[in-house]
Design a protein around this motif. Structure first.
Motif, PDB file in Angstrom:
ATOM      1  N   ARG A  88       0.878  -1.180   0.000  1.00  9.79           N
ATOM      2  CA  ARG A  88       0.000   0.000   0.000  1.00  9.79           C
ATOM      3  C   ARG A  88       0.913   1.227   0.000  1.00  9.79           C
ATOM      4  NH1 ARG A  88      -1.710   3.746   3.514  1.00  9.79           N
ATOM      5  NH2 ARG A  88      -3.886   4.469   3.512  1.00  9.79           N
ATOM      6  N   VAL A 108      -0.171  -0.772  -5.056  1.00 12.28           N
ATOM      7  CA  VAL A 108      -1.054   0.306  -5.495  1.00 12.28           C
ATOM      8  C   VAL A 108      -0.541   1.613  -4.917  1.00 12.28           C
ATOM      9  CG1 VAL A 108      -2.630  -0.060  -3.533  1.00 12.28           C
ATOM     10  CG2 VAL A 108      -3.456   1.103  -5.602  1.00 12.28           C
ATOM     11  N   SER A 164       0.659  -2.465  -9.590  1.00  9.34           N
ATOM     12  CA  SER A 164      -0.541  -3.163 -10.057  1.00  9.34           C
ATOM     13  C   SER A 164      -1.601  -2.179 -10.518  1.00  9.34           C
ATOM     14  CB  SER A 164      -1.129  -4.022  -8.926  1.00  9.34           C
ATOM     15  OG  SER A 164      -0.192  -4.899  -8.392  1.00  9.34           O
ATOM     16  N   ASP A 165      -1.688  -1.052  -9.816  1.00  8.70           N
ATOM     17  CA  ASP A 165      -2.758  -0.105 -10.097  1.00  8.70           C
ATOM     18  C   ASP A 165      -2.395   1.255  -9.523  1.00  8.70           C
ATOM     19  OD1 ASP A 165      -5.150   0.793 -11.100  1.00  8.70           O
ATOM     20  OD2 ASP A 165      -6.417  -0.460  -9.838  1.00  8.70           O
ATOM     21  N   VAL A 167      -4.478   4.765  -7.999  1.00 13.51           N
ATOM     22  CA  VAL A 167      -5.754   5.371  -7.615  1.00 13.51           C
ATOM     23  C   VAL A 167      -5.621   6.884  -7.678  1.00 13.51           C
ATOM     24  CG1 VAL A 167      -6.477   3.433  -6.181  1.00 13.51           C
ATOM     25  CG2 VAL A 167      -5.120   5.265  -5.163  1.00 13.51           C
ATOM     26  N   GLU A 172      -8.225   6.668  -1.466  1.00 19.03           N
ATOM     27  CA  GLU A 172      -8.785   5.490  -2.116  1.00 19.03           C
ATOM     28  C   GLU A 172      -7.936   4.239  -1.908  1.00 19.03           C
ATOM     29  OE1 GLU A 172      -9.589   6.271  -6.214  1.00 19.03           O
ATOM     30  OE2 GLU A 172     -10.331   8.282  -5.822  1.00 19.03           O
ATOM     31  N   LEU A 173      -6.792   4.389  -1.256  1.00 16.79           N
ATOM     32  CA  LEU A 173      -5.904   3.244  -1.070  1.00 16.79           C
ATOM     33  C   LEU A 173      -6.542   2.138  -0.245  1.00 16.79           C
ATOM     34  CD1 LEU A 173      -2.476   5.032  -0.381  1.00 16.79           C
ATOM     35  CD2 LEU A 173      -3.073   3.673  -2.396  1.00 16.79           C
ATOM     36  N   TRP A 176      -9.054   0.034  -2.142  1.00 14.23           N
ATOM     37  CA  TRP A 176      -8.410  -0.860  -3.108  1.00 14.23           C
ATOM     38  C   TRP A 176      -7.825  -2.075  -2.392  1.00 14.23           C
ATOM     39  CZ3 TRP A 176      -4.079  -3.434  -4.517  1.00 14.23           C
ATOM     40  CH2 TRP A 176      -3.920  -3.777  -5.863  1.00 14.23           C
ATOM     41  N   ARG A 179     -10.541  -4.490  -1.224  1.00 17.40           N
ATOM     42  CA  ARG A 179     -11.126  -5.293  -2.306  1.00 17.40           C
ATOM     43  C   ARG A 179     -10.218  -6.475  -2.669  1.00 17.40           C
ATOM     44  NH1 ARG A 179     -12.546  -0.110  -3.992  1.00 17.40           N
ATOM     45  NH2 ARG A 179     -10.790   0.057  -5.432  1.00 17.40           N
ATOM     46  N   VAL A 180      -8.925  -6.207  -2.778  1.00 18.74           N
ATOM     47  CA  VAL A 180      -7.990  -7.286  -3.118  1.00 18.74           C
ATOM     48  C   VAL A 180      -7.902  -8.291  -1.974  1.00 18.74           C
ATOM     49  CG1 VAL A 180      -5.575  -7.829  -3.622  1.00 18.74           C
ATOM     50  CG2 VAL A 180      -6.663  -5.869  -4.712  1.00 18.74           C
TER      51      VAL A 180
END
Length: 247
Positions: A88, A108, A164-165, A167, A172-173, A176, A179-180
């Motif tokens: 993170r 992320v 990976s992504d 935001v 918003e971290l 995310w 969810r993972v």
């Protein structure tokens, strides 16, 4: 086992030097990662940091190779432990911070964060961190950034495979990561661990050897207790025993 017990969060917390990898911080991180990786209840490890900088790299005030003495151990634990590691990335990252990011299974970061292989600017090389970085990132991109030390954006890092992504905002971290994490916790622990091993091993073997090893491992998993539980749960429209995401 609850959802909270299944997730271990490790936080780099040295704001005075922007979470630089001092000997003390490396020792603490190595010990905490070792403990998390050997805890059978831990199914996801989240690595993050305090403040607006994820990690500024080695603590240059120590000016000794001892600063990196435990970094190989840390990167190895991250890549070989059964639990997926989610990085993170709460802010900017340089040098050794990119080692932690690229050794993780998921990473992320917010769009405003920047990255850089800054080692060449201070007279050293990004030696250790190139080992995980070259496994996930494109060589041309890594060559340009590692040889120049130029900073690059989160969007560039994601396009090169280092993230990976991305935001839009740091707020918003957590969503995310949750969810993972929830997706991982819906999956069978031993199957996840086996998949992580295969992701690492199969990238380094030829086609025939890879298929032979994968066939053997697949047969073992199909004959295992987890497969029996998972298939029975699917056929009977119930949650499998390992799913801790249900309310």
């Amino acid at each position: 086992m609850t959802h909270q017990q299944a997730v271990r969060t490790l936080t780099l917390d040295s704001p005075r030097n922007r979470n630089a990898l001092s000997s003390r911080l490396l020792d603490q991180l190595a010990d905490e990662l070792s403990a998390a990786s050997t805890d059978p209840d831990v199914r996801v490890i989240v690595l993050t940091a305090t403040g607006s900088v994820f990690c500024s790299g080695a603590d240059l005030s120590e000016r000794t190779a001892a600063v990196t003495s435990r970094l190989p151990e840390i990167l190895t634990t991250m890549t070989r432990c059964a639990a997926p590691v989610i990085c993170r990335v709460n802010g900017h990252a340089r040098a050794g911070g990119l080692g932690l990011i690229t050794a993780s299974d998921f990473a992320v970061a917010p769009a405003a964060s920047t990255f850089g292989f800054s080692e060449v600017r201070v007279g050293v090389a990004p030696a250790i961190i190139l080992v995980p970085a070259l496994r996930v990132g494109g060589r041309r991109f890594l060559a340009r950034m590692a040889l120049t030390g130029d900073p690059f954006s989160a969007a560039e890092a994601a396009e090169a495979g280092l993230l990976s992504d991305v935001v839009d905002d740091a707020s918003e971290l957590d969503g995310w990561v949750e969810r993972v994490t929830s997706s991982v916790l819906k999956s069978a622990p031993r199957a996840v661990a086996a998949t992580k091993v295969l992701l690492g091993e199969l990238s380094d073997v030829n086609w025939s050897d890879g298929l032979a090893a994968a066939q053997e491992r697949s047969a073992e998993l199909f004959a295992g207790d987890e497969a029996g539980e998972g298939m029975d749960a699917f056929l009977n429209k119930r949650l499998p025993s390992w799913d801790t995401t249900a309310p």
